[in-house]
Scaffold this active site. Structure first.
Site, PDB file in Angstrom:
ATOM      1  CG  HIS A 273     -73.262  51.168  -8.114  1.00  0.00           C
ATOM      2  ND1 HIS A 273     -73.143  49.799  -8.256  1.00  0.00           N
ATOM      3  CD2 HIS A 273     -72.929  51.431  -6.825  1.00  0.00           C
ATOM      4  CE1 HIS A 273     -72.751  49.264  -7.109  1.00  0.00           C
ATOM      5  NE2 HIS A 273     -72.627  50.237  -6.221  1.00  0.00           N
TER       6      HIS A 273
ATOM      7  CG  ASP B 177     -73.049  47.049 -10.238  1.00  0.00           C
ATOM      8  OD1 ASP B 177     -73.600  46.684  -9.193  1.00  0.00           O
ATOM      9  OD2 ASP B 177     -72.574  48.197 -10.384  1.00  0.00           O
TER      10      ASP B 177
HETATM   11  P1  NAD Z   1     -65.735  53.175   5.171  1.00  0.00           P
HETATM   12  O1  NAD Z   1     -66.679  53.907   6.071  1.00  0.00           O
HETATM   13  O2  NAD Z   1     -65.098  51.937   5.665  1.00  0.00           O
HETATM   14  O3  NAD Z   1     -64.583  54.155   4.717  1.00  0.00           O
HETATM   15  C1  NAD Z   1     -64.855  55.407   4.184  1.00  0.00           C
HETATM   16  C2  NAD Z   1     -63.713  56.309   4.587  1.00  0.00           C
HETATM   17  O4  NAD Z   1     -63.946  57.552   3.951  1.00  0.00           O
HETATM   18  C3  NAD Z   1     -63.668  56.572   6.088  1.00  0.00           C
HETATM   19  O5  NAD Z   1     -62.385  56.235   6.579  1.00  0.00           O
HETATM   20  C4  NAD Z   1     -63.954  58.064   6.208  1.00  0.00           C
HETATM   21  O6  NAD Z   1     -63.218  58.689   7.254  1.00  0.00           O
HETATM   22  C5  NAD Z   1     -63.501  58.549   4.832  1.00  0.00           C
HETATM   23  N1  NAD Z   1     -64.095  59.822   4.447  1.00  0.00           N
HETATM   24  C6  NAD Z   1     -65.335  60.293   4.678  1.00  0.00           C
HETATM   25  N2  NAD Z   1     -65.473  61.524   4.168  1.00  0.00           N
HETATM   26  C7  NAD Z   1     -64.298  61.830   3.582  1.00  0.00           C
HETATM   27  C8  NAD Z   1     -63.837  62.959   2.889  1.00  0.00           C
HETATM   28  N3  NAD Z   1     -64.601  64.047   2.716  1.00  0.00           N
HETATM   29  N4  NAD Z   1     -62.578  62.950   2.415  1.00  0.00           N
HETATM   30  C9  NAD Z   1     -61.789  61.876   2.601  1.00  0.00           C
HETATM   31  N5  NAD Z   1     -62.175  60.767   3.264  1.00  0.00           N
HETATM   32  C10 NAD Z   1     -63.423  60.745   3.733  1.00  0.00           C
HETATM   33  O7  NAD Z   1     -66.536  52.903   3.801  1.00  0.00           O
HETATM   34  P2  NAD Z   1     -66.140  51.903   2.627  1.00  0.00           P
HETATM   35  O8  NAD Z   1     -66.739  50.592   2.902  1.00  0.00           O
HETATM   36  O9  NAD Z   1     -64.704  52.001   2.340  1.00  0.00           O
HETATM   37  O10 NAD Z   1     -66.996  52.539   1.435  1.00  0.00           O
HETATM   38  C11 NAD Z   1     -66.688  53.794   0.903  1.00  0.00           C
HETATM   39  C12 NAD Z   1     -67.738  54.203  -0.131  1.00  0.00           C
HETATM   40  O11 NAD Z   1     -67.694  53.334  -1.261  1.00  0.00           O
HETATM   41  C13 NAD Z   1     -69.170  54.162   0.377  1.00  0.00           C
HETATM   42  O12 NAD Z   1     -69.889  55.285  -0.101  1.00  0.00           O
HETATM   43  C14 NAD Z   1     -69.714  52.884  -0.246  1.00  0.00           C
HETATM   44  O13 NAD Z   1     -71.113  52.895  -0.338  1.00  0.00           O
HETATM   45  C15 NAD Z   1     -69.046  52.944  -1.593  1.00  0.00           C
HETATM   46  N6  NAD Z   1     -69.014  51.693  -2.354  1.00  0.00           N
HETATM   47  C16 NAD Z   1     -69.226  51.780  -3.701  1.00  0.00           C
HETATM   48  C17 NAD Z   1     -69.178  50.641  -4.476  1.00  0.00           C
HETATM   49  C18 NAD Z   1     -69.435  50.701  -5.953  1.00  0.00           C
HETATM   50  O14 NAD Z   1     -69.563  49.624  -6.572  1.00  0.00           O
HETATM   51  N7  NAD Z   1     -69.505  51.846  -6.595  1.00  0.00           N
HETATM   52  C19 NAD Z   1     -68.932  49.407  -3.880  1.00  0.00           C
HETATM   53  C20 NAD Z   1     -68.717  49.354  -2.502  1.00  0.00           C
HETATM   54  C21 NAD Z   1     -68.772  50.506  -1.745  1.00  0.00           C
HETATM   55  C1  LMR Z   2     -72.120  47.529  -3.462  1.00  0.00           C
HETATM   56  O1  LMR Z   2     -72.691  47.440  -4.545  1.00  0.00           O
HETATM   57  O2  LMR Z   2     -71.734  46.534  -2.823  1.00  0.00           O
HETATM   58  C2  LMR Z   2     -71.856  48.885  -2.886  1.00  0.00           C
HETATM   59  O3  LMR Z   2     -72.395  49.892  -3.683  1.00  0.00           O
HETATM   60  C3  LMR Z   2     -72.244  49.016  -1.463  1.00  0.00           C
HETATM   61  C4  LMR Z   2     -73.736  49.083  -1.286  1.00  0.00           C
HETATM   62  O4  LMR Z   2     -74.203  50.000  -0.591  1.00  0.00           O
HETATM   63  O5  LMR Z   2     -74.449  48.235  -1.809  1.00  0.00           O
END
Ligand code: NAD
Ligand code: LMR
Length: 329
Positions: free
Chosen positions: A187, A159
């Site tokens: 967030h 952000d």
């Molecule tokens: P994704 O689905 O591509 O990958 C997530 C992975 O986590 C999968 O491979 C899944 O098998 C694994 N997983 C699920 N449960 C698990 C567990 N208990 N232990 C270990 N691995 C596990 O998702 P992504 O795009 O990589 O996003 C992951 C997370 O990050 C999501 O919750 C997304 O919303 C979050 N995210 C946060 C931010 C932020 O700014 N804070 C930004 C982007 C994404």
């Molecule tokens: C983001 O800010 O891009 C991530 O937290 C993914 C989402 O769900 O928006």
């Protein structure tokens, strides 16, 4: 070259993992003179795909990477770690808010908090990326008995970078010229991206932008809803930028961050600025380079800022109420 730093990444076969692992293996967190070992965690059905990721990491022949391990056991993945990046969890889809994920994702952070307490290194730092990251971080922290609460942080770095990019584009400057943007709160789409202390090429951001209505309106809304805009455009949530932000957040913890361009980190609230105590909320922080952070004190918050911050703080309080049963101590 000092001893190897051990970094755990959960959800390592996911989208963010695929961008994040090469960044860490190239020195993105600990710099070009520090060897790293990667300890990857996935759920059991995804271990096959994770082996493929490991093969690719080996095939990159990164000079700094000493070892890659794969596991579906959190204790094995977190063993002796210096840093744990908790990414693994479900991302939201179109039409969802991040807090809609609490039901499914919240419980993941109980067992992972416990495993960190049992297995991680004595000086571990934990960075929660999986959404809703503030409250997931709170759950992990409460379940990691014996680990100091200040070791736990969640990520609003994406952000902060988004806000810098918006301010840069609007003022016709490069984003590297934008300093001291603060993200307050959650967030989520209630977060408050605050430009009041920001500068662009050394000039107050409001003066450089010269459009108060945009700052109080479209600027805030664009940063708040950027995650959704990316999901709508890509059909998947942000991954490359999220990985860069996770790396930048961790790097901020392990290098010195001064008051001339602070980092927004979600940390446990001590009540600074009137934030409710005990929630994991985003604050402007400095760091000492050894994993320790301090909330920047003494910033003025005008009535507009106080009002915006209060909204996002109250959302975090209500998320904490939703997960009360998952908070062990
Ligand atoms: P994704 O689905 O591509 O990958 C997530 C992975 O986590 C999968 O491979 C899944 O098998 C694994 N997983 C699920 N449960 C698990 C567990 N208990 N232990 C270990 N691995 C596990 O998702 P992504 O795009 O990589 O996003 C992951 C997370 O990050 C999501 O919750 C997304 O919303 C979050 N995210 C946060 C931010 C932020 O700014 N804070 C930004 C982007 C994404
Ligand atoms: C983001 O800010 O891009 C991530 O937290 C993914 C989402 O769900 O928006």
């Amino acid at each position: 070259m000092s001893n190897v730093k051990r970094v755990a990444v959960t959800g390592a076969a996911g989208q963010i993992g695929y961008s994040l692992l090469p960044m860490i293996a190239s020195g993105g967190i600990f710099g070009p003179n520090q060897k790293v070992a990667l300890q990857l965690l996935e759920v059991t059905p995804v271990l096959g795909a994770l082996e493929g990721v490991k093969m690719e990491l080996e095939d990159c022949a990164f000079p700094l990477l000493t070892e890659v391990t794969c596991s579906d056991d959190p204790k094995a993945a977190f063993k002796d770690t210096d840093a744990c990046l908790l990414v693994g969890s479900k991302p939201r889809g179109p039409g969802m808010e991040r807090k809609d994920l609490l039901q499914d994702n919240g419980k993941i952070f109980i067992g992972q908090g416990q495993a960190i307490a049992e297995a991680a290194g004595p000086d571990v730092r934990v960075i929660v990326v999986g959404n809703p990251c503030n409250t997931n971080c709170l759950i992990a922290m409460h379940n990691a008995s014996g680990v100091p609460q200040d070791r736990f942080t969640a990520m609003t770095r994406l952000d902060q970078s988004r806000a810098k990019a918006q301010l840069a584009n609007k003022s016709g400057k490069h984003w590297s010229a934008v300093k001291n943007v603060t993200i307050w709160g959650n967030h989520s789409n209630t977060q408050y991206p605050d430009w009041h202390h920001a500068t662009i090429d050394g000039v107050p951001a409001a003066q450089a932008v010269n459009d108060d209505a945009w700052l109080a309106g479209d600027f805030i809304a664009t940063v708040q809803e950027r995650g959704k805009a990316i999901i709508n455009a890509r059909g998947k949530s942000s991954a490359m930028s999220a990985a860069q932000a996770a790396c930048d957040h961790a790097k901020s913890l392990f290098t010195v961050t001064k008051k001339d361009d602070w980092a927004s980190l979600c940390v446990i609230s001590d009540g600074s600025y009137g934030t409710p105590e005990g929630i994991i909320s985003s604050f402007p922080c400095t760091t000492d380079g050894s994993g320790n952070w301090q909330i920047v004190q003494g910033l003025e918050m005008n009535d507009f800022s106080k009002q915006k911050a209060e909204i996002t703080w109250q959302e975090l309080v209500s998320e904490r109420e939703m997960v009360q049963g998952l908070l062990a101590n």
